[in-house]
Design a protein around this motif. Structure first.
Motif, PDB file in Angstrom:
ATOM      1  N   CYS A   1       0.603   4.725  -6.598  1.00  0.00           N
ATOM      2  CA  CYS A   1      -0.537   3.903  -6.174  1.00  0.00           C
ATOM      3  C   CYS A   1      -1.834   4.375  -6.830  1.00  0.00           C
ATOM      4  O   CYS A   1      -1.927   5.482  -7.370  1.00  0.00           O
TER       5      CYS A   1
ATOM      6  N   ASN B   1      -6.314   3.931  -5.869  1.00  0.00           N
ATOM      7  CA  ASN B   1      -7.334   3.482  -4.935  1.00  0.00           C
ATOM      8  C   ASN B   1      -8.642   3.445  -5.720  1.00  0.00           C
ATOM      9  O   ASN B   1      -9.046   4.448  -6.307  1.00  0.00           O
TER      10      ASN B   1
ATOM     11  N   ASP C   1      -5.141   1.214  -0.781  1.00  0.00           N
ATOM     12  CA  ASP C   1      -4.326   1.579  -1.942  1.00  0.00           C
ATOM     13  C   ASP C   1      -3.641   0.347  -2.530  1.00  0.00           C
ATOM     14  O   ASP C   1      -3.372  -0.632  -1.823  1.00  0.00           O
TER      15      ASP C   1
ATOM     16  N   THR D   1       0.801  -1.227   0.000  1.00  0.00           N
ATOM     17  CA  THR D   1       0.000   0.000   0.000  1.00  0.00           C
ATOM     18  C   THR D   1       0.835   1.279   0.000  1.00  0.00           C
ATOM     19  O   THR D   1       0.319   2.349  -0.336  1.00  0.00           O
TER      20      THR D   1
END
Length: 812
Positions: free
Chosen positions: A69, A71, A53, A14
């Protein structure tokens, strides 16, 4: 990641922080931290967090570790997290975490960022949380709370009633004198005042700190950097290290406070609307003016008020119109008349500086700019106008777009120029993070600060100063109200440390050359202490910390200070409280310093002595308020090395005994010696023998401040420009006295930098013969004289009157 002093664990799935340790002790501070994303669109809203994430790419370059990342709850948004270490005081003890948001959906989406931190329980349970109240806030007023006392989330407002969060906290373990600071430091690569769009909370496991806010949309990017700052020491250590960080230090160094700030004598009474009434003006403006030395000033902020905010009446045909919340007109006053009254004040009372109250958050619905510039009105996501702070019916909030800021700057300067005001007072501080749904932007704090910087510069060009309801730690102002300070009535029923902590931090962040004025609050039973207003608490804290007072609220004036004709004796009103500003005036150039004080109440939780150490030039203050219930001696130790004192040289300690307030009641006329703050003085002289030395303050009366000055200069300024000083100091308003004493040769040498005539008292031992003095002047001429000997306090002094051009004095 491993740095010189810190070790950091980051979740590879993450990119979230999952641990932080000090390498040398292997002490763990954080067991986990993750960001919370609060998102809003016009039609819906929600919340997700960093634990969801997904890392798509990781790379390291030049000491920086970057995680790219996504999400799924934030569609088409790239979240980039960059970790790196940086130094403070030359020591690599700070972990920086930069979050970048790029891209976004087709329609604007507001994202507010919070940092949720979970501390290691072994560290947290022994520690306390700490923050600064830039002004007081609604809710829990404690700025220091032991972690074990936090049983549920406690909101940490950025200011007053705002839902914005404070974005600078520290946690300190007093048993190991180790702490961790956590704060917002940059937004879009600019230093950021620590204020977040999302609310902040102290929690039973750590804290949730709101720190960022932006609209994510196509073609736009945003970054915010928070820092985790390891320190060793107490909370003073942390804040001093924060102030030393290059980005902040440069901002505070690169602006210049107005020269008048160190020359302020008092706050003058009187209303500008009545300045043409000669007898009234002489008793208010004139009374304050009459007590000024040639280089001193007094200030006055009064009426009239025009609450048609957004427009500032200028022109001989204009008028001030005060609109009530109901919309009813309460009063009118001609602009031309106000201009004439300001000119009268300047002509008759040359030491007076005047201005009036202004409010710039709102736009009045009946104003011209409301009609002509609807694009300057803030609207919510439904497209509705946002109700004004001044009132919901007749005012709306401005959106602070570039056009409004440009208009406001020009309008305010035109306003000041027309009336020839000496200062501009704005009920304003650093601004607030405003989501503007019409433009799809969040107005950032640095945009307000850029505007304030321009305003400050333009006022300075005109010789004017800027007075704000300033926040602790902000730049670009000259005089600042400290609203809802630790002397506020809400602290009366709490242990004294809570109010003291608020005021200490304000002093710590007050730059020399600016003036900090805690507002004096009154009204209702919650503000009363044993049947009296909190004047004693206010007076004590003002003098203990070297802050500056506003006029106390003494109404009804005609009751407390009757003139025998049904009105008020305005001279008596001024004189009742004047000794406080007269003394505070001599402490305007003080700064809070850590000189090894023991006991120091901010780290010693047992002592009931509220003590502060200040420095002004080559003299120090040890100012103490006793909170013990009985009269007792206060015994303190200080560090001579931190003070720059020389072993083997004498130290001069002056005790200043404040007068009994009960002997100077509200009355007219004022009692004799109303202008003197201290009823007596005592001097102790000893030779410094070791690095740590003891100072005893005898017979401290509960809740009555004792002022103590400490120096190695064998002289003090007794008067300046013919007026006695209040404090026994070798420094006064730009006059500096330094020097030394040679006991073997029975000789004292002083070096002087003077801007006005002074009378100096030079220590002269009783066993020494009659003194002779030589004065050398700037021109090179010399003058020989025979000083008179006087007893002052419990010591003997040689008394010499000096012109402003004197440079060296030798007494033998």
């Amino acid at each position: 990641m491993v740095g010189d002093r810190l070790a950091v664990a980051i979740d590879p799935q993450t990119g979230a922080l999952s641990g932080l340790w000090e390498r040398s002790t292997q002490r763990r501070f954080i067991v986990g931290a993750f960001d919370i994303y609060h998102w809003e669109r016009r039609t819906d809203e929600g919340r997700t967090d960093e634990r969801l994430d997904e890392v798509r790419n990781v790379h390291r370059e030049k000491g920086r570790l970057t995680f790219v990342c996504i999400n799924t709850d934030l569609p088409r948004v790239e979240i980039r997290k960059v970790y790196y270490f940086t130094t403070v005081k030359g020591d690599e003890r700070i972990l920086c975490r930069r979050v970048e948001l790029k891209g976004g959906p087709s329609e604007p989406m507001l994202v507010k960022l919070s940092s949720n931190v979970i501390f290691d329980e072994a560290f947290r349970e022994r520690s306390f949380y700490e923050r600064i109240f830039v002004i007081g806030t609604q809710g829990d007023p404690r700025s220091v709370i032991f972690a074990r006392e936090i049983k549920e989330p406690i909101i940490q407002r950025a200011w007053f009633i705002s839902t914005e969060g404070r974005a600078q906290f520290s946690i300190i373990d007093p048993t190991t004198e180790t702490g961790l600071g956590h704060y917002l430091f940059k937004v879009n690569d600019r230093w950021a005042f620590p204020q977040g769009l999302a609310s902040s909370y102290w929690t039973p496991y750590g804290w949730e700190m709101g720190y960022g806010g932006t609209f994510v949309k196509r073609g736009a990017s945003y970054s915010a950097e928070v820092r985790f700052h390891l320190f060793h020491g107490d909370r003073i250590t942390f804040h001093r290290e924060y102030q030393s960080l290059p980005e902040y230090a440069k901002i505070m160094r690169d602006w210049t406070p107005h020269k008048d700030m160190l020359r302020i004598k008092a706050c003058a009474g009187g209303q500008l609307t009545h300045a043409d009434n000669r007898s009234y003006a002489d008793a208010t403006f004139g009374e304050a003016n009459s007590w000024c030395r040639p280089n001193e000033i007094v200030f006055n902020m009064s009426g009239p008020r025009d609450t048609r905010w957004g427009e500032f009446p200028v022109g001989d045909d204009a008028e001030f119109v005060d609109i009530a919340q109901s919309g009813k007109v309460r009063s009118r006053f001609p602009a031309r008349k106000l201009k004439e009254n300001v000119a009268l004040i300047h002509e008759r009372y040359p030491h007076c500086r005047v201005g009036i109250y202004l409010f710039i958050w709102d736009i009045y619905k009946g104003s011209r700019i409301y009609r002509e510039h609807p694009e300057w009105v803030l609207r919510d996501k439904e497209g509705n106008e946002v109700a004004g702070v001044w009132g919901a019916t007749h005012w709306v909030q401005a959106n602070w777009c570039p056009g409004y800021r440009s208009y406001l700057l020009k309008a305010l300067l035109r306003f000041v120029d027309y009336y020839d005001f000496d200062f501009l007072y704005l009920d304003f501080s650093v601004g607030q993070l405003l989501p503007d749904w019409e433009r799809g932007v969040v107005v950032q704090i640095y945009e307000y600060l850029d505007w304030l910087k321009r305003l400050h510069v333009e006022l300075a060009k005109r010789g004017k100063f800027l007075w704000l309801n300033s926040f602790a730690g902000q730049p670009y102002f000259d005089m600042g109200f400290h609203e809802c300070s630790g002397t506020h009535g809400r602290f009366i029923k709490l242990p004294w440390r809570y109010g003291a902590s608020i005021d200490l931090m304000r002093k710590l962040y007050t730059r020399i050359g600016t003036v900090c004025i805690p507002l004096y609050w009154h009204g209702g039973d919650m503000f009363k202490l044993k049947g009296t207003y909190n004047e004693d608490l206010y007076r004590n804290r003002i003098l203990a910390l070297g802050l500056f007072p506003t006029g106390c609220y003494l109404d009804p004036y005609q009751k407390h200070f009757p003139d025998g004709k049904g009105g008020a004796d305005w001279r008596a009103v001024f004189r009742y409280n004047a000794a406080v500003p007269f003394t505070a005036r001599e402490m305007l150039a003080t700064e809070f310093v850590d000189i090894g004080l023991e006991p120091a109440w901010w780290r010693d939780f047992e002592t009931e002595f509220e003590a502060y150490t200040l420095r002004q030039g080559n003299a120090y203050f040890l100012n103490v308020i006793s909170h013990y219930s009985d009269v007792r001696d206060g015994i303190f130790t200080l560090d001579a090395e931190k003070m720059g004192f020389e072993i083997g040289k004498p130290v001069f300690v002056w005790q200043h005994y404040i007068r009994d307030p009960a002997k100077f009641p509200k009355r007219a006329p004022a009692l004799p010696n109303w202008e003197r703050m201290f009823e007596r003085y005592a001097c102790e002289i000893f030779t410094l023998r070791s690095r740590r030395f003891k100072i005893t303050l005898p017979k401290l009366i509960p809740r009555r401040v004792r002022i103590c000055t400490i120096t190695q200069v064998p002289a003090f300024i007794h008067s300046a420009s013919g007026q006695r000083t209040q404090l026994m100091l070798p420094e006064f308003s730009g006059c500096h006295v330094s020097g030394s004493i040679d006991v073997a040769k029975q000789r004292v040498t002083l070096h002087l930098e003077l801007n006005q005539p002074i009378e100096v008292f030079i220590h002269w031992r009783r066993e020494w013969s009659e003194p002779t003095a030589t004065v050398r002047y700037r021109s090179g001429r010399r003058r020989k004289l025979s000083p008179s000997l006087v007893k002052f306090g419990n010591q003997q002094f040689a008394r010499i009157a000096l012109d402003a051009d004197a440079r060296v004095v030798q007494v033998w």
